[in-house]
Scaffold this active site. Structure first.
Site, mmCIF file in Angstrom:
data_model
loop_
_atom_site.group_PDB
_atom_site.id
_atom_site.type_symbol
_atom_site.label_atom_id
_atom_site.label_comp_id
_atom_site.label_asym_id
_atom_site.label_seq_id
_atom_site.Cartn_x
_atom_site.Cartn_y
_atom_site.Cartn_z
ATOM 1 N N ASP A 219 0.796 -1.226 0.000
ATOM 2 C CA ASP A 219 0.000 0.000 0.000
ATOM 3 C C ASP A 219 0.831 1.281 0.000
ATOM 4 O O ASP A 219 1.436 1.661 1.008
ATOM 5 C CB ASP A 219 -0.957 0.014 1.224
ATOM 6 C CG ASP A 219 -2.199 0.847 0.965
ATOM 7 O OD1 ASP A 219 -2.982 1.061 1.909
ATOM 8 O OD2 ASP A 219 -2.388 1.289 -0.188
ATOM 9 N N LYS B 103 2.558 2.008 3.333
ATOM 10 C CA LYS B 103 1.840 2.198 4.581
ATOM 11 C C LYS B 103 2.039 1.051 5.564
ATOM 12 O O LYS B 103 2.142 1.238 6.760
ATOM 13 C CB LYS B 103 0.336 2.309 4.306
ATOM 14 C CG LYS B 103 -0.163 3.533 3.630
ATOM 15 C CD LYS B 103 -1.671 3.566 3.841
ATOM 16 C CE LYS B 103 -2.425 4.512 2.945
ATOM 17 N NZ LYS B 103 -2.339 4.232 1.520
HETATM 18 N N1 NAD Z 1 -2.597 7.904 -3.499
HETATM 19 C C1 NAD Z 1 -3.074 6.845 -4.149
HETATM 20 O O1 NAD Z 1 -3.599 6.950 -5.250
HETATM 21 C C2 NAD Z 1 -2.939 5.514 -3.504
HETATM 22 C C3 NAD Z 1 -2.242 5.389 -2.304
HETATM 23 C C4 NAD Z 1 -2.101 4.132 -1.738
HETATM 24 C C5 NAD Z 1 -2.654 3.026 -2.362
HETATM 25 N N2 NAD Z 1 -3.345 3.185 -3.521
HETATM 26 C C6 NAD Z 1 -3.894 1.988 -4.121
HETATM 27 O O2 NAD Z 1 -3.448 1.885 -5.474
HETATM 28 C C7 NAD Z 1 -4.432 1.184 -6.223
HETATM 29 C C8 NAD Z 1 -4.728 1.948 -7.490
HETATM 30 O O3 NAD Z 1 -5.218 3.222 -7.171
HETATM 31 P P1 NAD Z 1 -5.897 4.032 -8.382
HETATM 32 O O4 NAD Z 1 -6.327 5.349 -7.829
HETATM 33 O O5 NAD Z 1 -5.025 3.991 -9.568
HETATM 34 O O6 NAD Z 1 -7.190 3.138 -8.624
HETATM 35 P P2 NAD Z 1 -8.006 2.928 -9.979
HETATM 36 O O7 NAD Z 1 -9.270 2.270 -9.574
HETATM 37 O O8 NAD Z 1 -8.053 4.168 -10.763
HETATM 38 O O9 NAD Z 1 -7.112 1.895 -10.812
HETATM 39 C C9 NAD Z 1 -7.137 0.514 -10.549
HETATM 40 C C10 NAD Z 1 -7.172 -0.187 -11.904
HETATM 41 O O10 NAD Z 1 -7.042 -1.582 -11.681
HETATM 42 C C11 NAD Z 1 -7.865 -2.242 -12.619
HETATM 43 N N3 NAD Z 1 -8.027 -3.600 -12.107
HETATM 44 C C12 NAD Z 1 -8.814 -4.034 -11.104
HETATM 45 N N4 NAD Z 1 -8.633 -5.368 -10.929
HETATM 46 C C13 NAD Z 1 -7.689 -5.764 -11.842
HETATM 47 C C14 NAD Z 1 -7.058 -6.994 -12.151
HETATM 48 N N5 NAD Z 1 -7.363 -8.112 -11.505
HETATM 49 N N6 NAD Z 1 -6.108 -7.001 -13.120
HETATM 50 C C15 NAD Z 1 -5.790 -5.886 -13.783
HETATM 51 N N7 NAD Z 1 -6.363 -4.676 -13.545
HETATM 52 C C16 NAD Z 1 -7.296 -4.635 -12.576
HETATM 53 C C17 NAD Z 1 -9.104 -1.386 -12.713
HETATM 54 O O11 NAD Z 1 -9.791 -1.606 -13.921
HETATM 55 C C18 NAD Z 1 -8.491 0.025 -12.663
HETATM 56 O O12 NAD Z 1 -8.221 0.506 -13.956
HETATM 57 C C19 NAD Z 1 -5.637 1.015 -5.311
HETATM 58 O O13 NAD Z 1 -5.633 -0.268 -4.725
HETATM 59 C C20 NAD Z 1 -5.393 2.042 -4.223
HETATM 60 O O14 NAD Z 1 -5.988 1.707 -2.984
HETATM 61 C C21 NAD Z 1 -3.509 4.382 -4.110
HETATM 62 O O1 LIP Z 2 -3.363 9.309 1.704
HETATM 63 P P1 LIP Z 2 -2.998 7.948 2.233
HETATM 64 O O2 LIP Z 2 -3.622 7.622 3.546
HETATM 65 O O3 LIP Z 2 -1.516 7.683 2.230
HETATM 66 O O4 LIP Z 2 -3.638 6.899 1.224
HETATM 67 C C1 LIP Z 2 -4.840 7.076 0.525
HETATM 68 C C2 LIP Z 2 -6.075 7.000 1.382
HETATM 69 O O5 LIP Z 2 -6.138 8.110 2.221
HETATM 70 C C3 LIP Z 2 -7.296 6.980 0.489
HETATM 71 O O6 LIP Z 2 -8.450 6.895 1.283
HETATM 72 C C4 LIP Z 2 -7.230 5.796 -0.432
HETATM 73 O O7 LIP Z 2 -8.307 5.813 -1.266
HETATM 74 C C5 LIP Z 2 -5.992 5.832 -1.260
HETATM 75 O O8 LIP Z 2 -5.888 4.616 -1.973
HETATM 76 C C6 LIP Z 2 -4.778 5.928 -0.412
HETATM 77 O O9 LIP Z 2 -4.599 4.748 0.325
#
Ligand code: NAD
Ligand code: LIP
Length: 563
Positions: free
Chosen positions: A346, A510
């Site tokens: 994460d 995280k």
């Molecule tokens: N700041 C951040 O954006 C942040 C921080 C920490 C964690 N994350 C994590 O990163 C991940 C992505 O975040 P995001 O904002 O890009 O989300 P998003 O939903 O925009 O992108 C995720 C993508 O994964 C695809 N997907 C889902 N299941 C799949 C599979 N089995 N194989 C291939 N593709 C698949 C979806 O179609 C989508 O396009 C999430 O799990 C989120 O919790 C994001």
């Molecule tokens: O900002 P942060 O706590 O590092 O992380 C974010 C969360 O606050 C948010 O809720 C979640 O949707 C994102 O995927 C990411 O995990």
């Protein structure tokens, strides 16, 4: 060709730069930096003048003495016996950076499309207009691209800082070849537009290249992500068994590696947050368990489990950017068996990153943090997926455990006998209107001197993908670097890689994965020092202890140390 990333056209892979001894800064150079410190330009490299650091064409080799206090606590006598011990390490770093690609699972997501567009914009030096005027691409938020480390001071007593990525030869993000999979068939231009992260004009300047990029079809097991994701799932592998899925993903990795003539491929999950998988004997507690469960088409094997196994079996490092427990004990054992790096969980991008600083500041200052309430709402697809209880639970866990080490380290404030710890609540709401611009609101209440109370309330707008994308870049760069570093200790003949679970990546995550049985460190600047100190040791650079004795005492003549 689907899944075909961009290949930096004519971009020479970063060679080990010519060595320029850092102590040759001319007066003119110093004139560049009138401040009380010298910021060494990013095209410089370093040479450590020491018999304990050896440069050959192939390697940088350094000898390092690791000091550790061995402590014996005698509760009867109420005494702690401390025995300082020294361990000699020989570090060896291959100087030639590898031709490297990253295959993003979830490439069509907000993070995947954003990091792809950013690398193209930086590599092609794209500029774009908006109301504030002309904008230029940058890598702000990247530890490796936008930070410096203090080396020491020059003959005039000025502090010398070097760009982080000159400590050791590192991959340049512009040279990363990107590809990957998505359950949705949007090309990367449409995905970028859907994400609503970049300015319109930048999107249009990226269109020509990104519209050609199409994610490979992926595997979709509906039970693991929110039901509201079903309408995205239109880009799937032919229905088959989980073993067939594993074999297809492995083939995709090999095809990508060969198509781009790569030496290293890193598989990085930035797809949706999955629910936790059960962890139980016979299912996934050993390497044999997890491979047998895949062969048996076990329902409890998740898509991310399959991707992790595929990567490891193809000798590719696997990084989990989401909170689910992909890296079950069986996958850790598989990684250890094949000596393949894994890391997670994460990305630590915004609200939690700040928490890992604030909690450290409060507890380290002897202020008793009593209550943390972390609320945020966001409107991107991640938020939509997290609106489902099981997926939220995965995120709640990763966002809640981040203060455990700081609280656990201070038994004066928190009674270990009762497992005393602050109240800690995490709330995430899906509000489509704000899209990727997450609004985090936090409240920290602490007991202070003479039982006063201190309340810190924060409103923090986190542009989630603009904060996570530089972390993806750093995860790739640091993982590629770690595949080139080996060590041997004073009692070993052979060089070894670091442990398969890459805990050095903790700063970026995280819920840091650590080798089984070792402590989890969440305090942000401890994590930062871990990276800079390990890389400094590999480069033969003395640790920055922050003591600055040279400014507090009369510095003696330096000792000659031959390890
Ligand atoms: N700041 C951040 O954006 C942040 C921080 C920490 C964690 N994350 C994590 O990163 C991940 C992505 O975040 P995001 O904002 O890009 O989300 P998003 O939903 O925009 O992108 C995720 C993508 O994964 C695809 N997907 C889902 N299941 C799949 C599979 N089995 N194989 C291939 N593709 C698949 C979806 O179609 C989508 O396009 C999430 O799990 C989120 O919790 C994001
Ligand atoms: O900002 P942060 O706590 O590092 O992380 C974010 C969360 O606050 C948010 O809720 C979640 O949707 C994102 O995927 C990411 O995990």
């Amino acid at each position: 060709m689907p899944g075909n990333g961009h290949v930096a056209p004519g971009h020479q892979i970063t060679k080990a730069p010519a060595i320029v001894a850092v102590n040759t800064l001319s007066e003119d150079d110093q004139a560049i930096n009138p401040a009380d410190h010298d910021g060494v330009p990013s095209d410089y490299s370093i040479e450590v003048n020491s018999r304990n650091t050896i440069y050959s064409n192939e390697f940088i080799e350094s000898k390092y003495i690791y000091d550790m206090n061995h402590c014996e606590v005698d509760h009867q006598k109420k005494r702690v016996n401390i025995t300082p011990r020294k361990y000699q390490y020989d570090f060896r770093t291959k100087r030639q950076v590898q031709r490297t690609g990253v295959m993003l699972v979830g490439w069509g997501g907000n993070n995947g499309s954003t990091v792809t567009g950013a690398i193209i914009a930086n590599r092609d030096k794209i500029t774009w207009m908006r109301k504030e005027g002309e904008q230029h691409a940058n890598y702000y938020g990247s530890l490796t691209q936008s930070t410096t480390i203090r080396l020491g001071s020059n003959k005039d007593g000025k502090e010398v800082h070097i760009p982080f990525n000159t400590i050791l030869p590192m991959l340049h993000p512009n040279d990363i070849v990107i590809g990957g999979w998505d359950i949705n068939d949007a090309n990367l231009y449409d995905a970028m537009r859907r994400a609503c992260v970049f300015d319109y004009e930048l999107q249009e300047k990226l269109k020509a290249k990104m519209i050609k990029m199409k994610p490979l079809p992926s595997i979709y097991y509906p039970d693991f992500i929110a039901a509201n994701q079903e309408d995205r799932a239109n880009n799937l592998l032919p229905k088959g068994t989980k073993q067939q899925d594993l074999d297809r993903i492995r083939n995709d990795i090999r095809t990508f590696k060969n198509a781009h003539d790569l030496e290293q491929v890193i598989v990085l999950w930035t797809a949706n947050t999955e629910r936790y998988v059960d962890v139980r004997a016979g299912l996934n507690q050993t390497a044999d368990d997890i491979l047998r469960s895949i062969a048996n088409n076990d329902d409890e094997v998740s898509p991310s489990n399959v991707f992790a196994c595929a990567a490891i079996l193809e000798k590719c490092p696997y990084i989990n950017g989401s909170p689910q427990n992909t890296l079950v004990p069986g996958i850790i054992e598989l990684a250890e068996k094949y000596h393949v790096f894994i890391g997670g969980d994460d990305f630590k991008s915004g609200q939690t990153k700040l928490k890992s600083v604030l909690a450290d500041f409060l507890v380290s200052a002897g202020l008793k943090l009593q209550s943390i309430v972390s609320y945020n709402h966001l409107g991107n697809n991640d938020g939509k997926n997290l609106s489902a209880p099981q997926q939220f639970r995965s995120k709640e866990i990763s966002k809640s455990n981040v203060v455990d080490d700081m609280v656990g380290a201070n038994h004066l404030l928190y009674d270990k006998r009762t497992n005393e710890h602050p109240d800690h609540v995490v709330v995430i709401k899906y509000v489509p209107f704000v899209k990727d611009s997450k609004r985090a609101m936090d409240e920290y209440i602490s007991s202070i001197f003479m039982n006063g109370l201190s309340t810190i309330a924060i409103h923090n707008t986190c542009e989630d993908s603009l904060l996570a994308s530089p972390l993806i870049i750093d995860l790739v760069i640091l993982t590629e670097l770690m595949t080139r570093i080996t060590y041997k200790t004073n009692d070993q003949e052979e060089y070894h890689s670091f442990e398969a679970v890459l805990s050095i990546l903790s700063y970026l995550l995280k819920a840091p994965m650590v080798p089984p049985g070792t402590p989890v460190i969440n305090a942000l600047f401890k994590q930062h020092r871990c990276i800079t100190n390990i890389l400094s040791a590999c480069a033969g650079i003395a640790m920055d202890t922050d003591m600055l004795l040279e400014h507090k005492t009369q510095l003696p003549k330096p000792m000659k140390i031959q390890l």
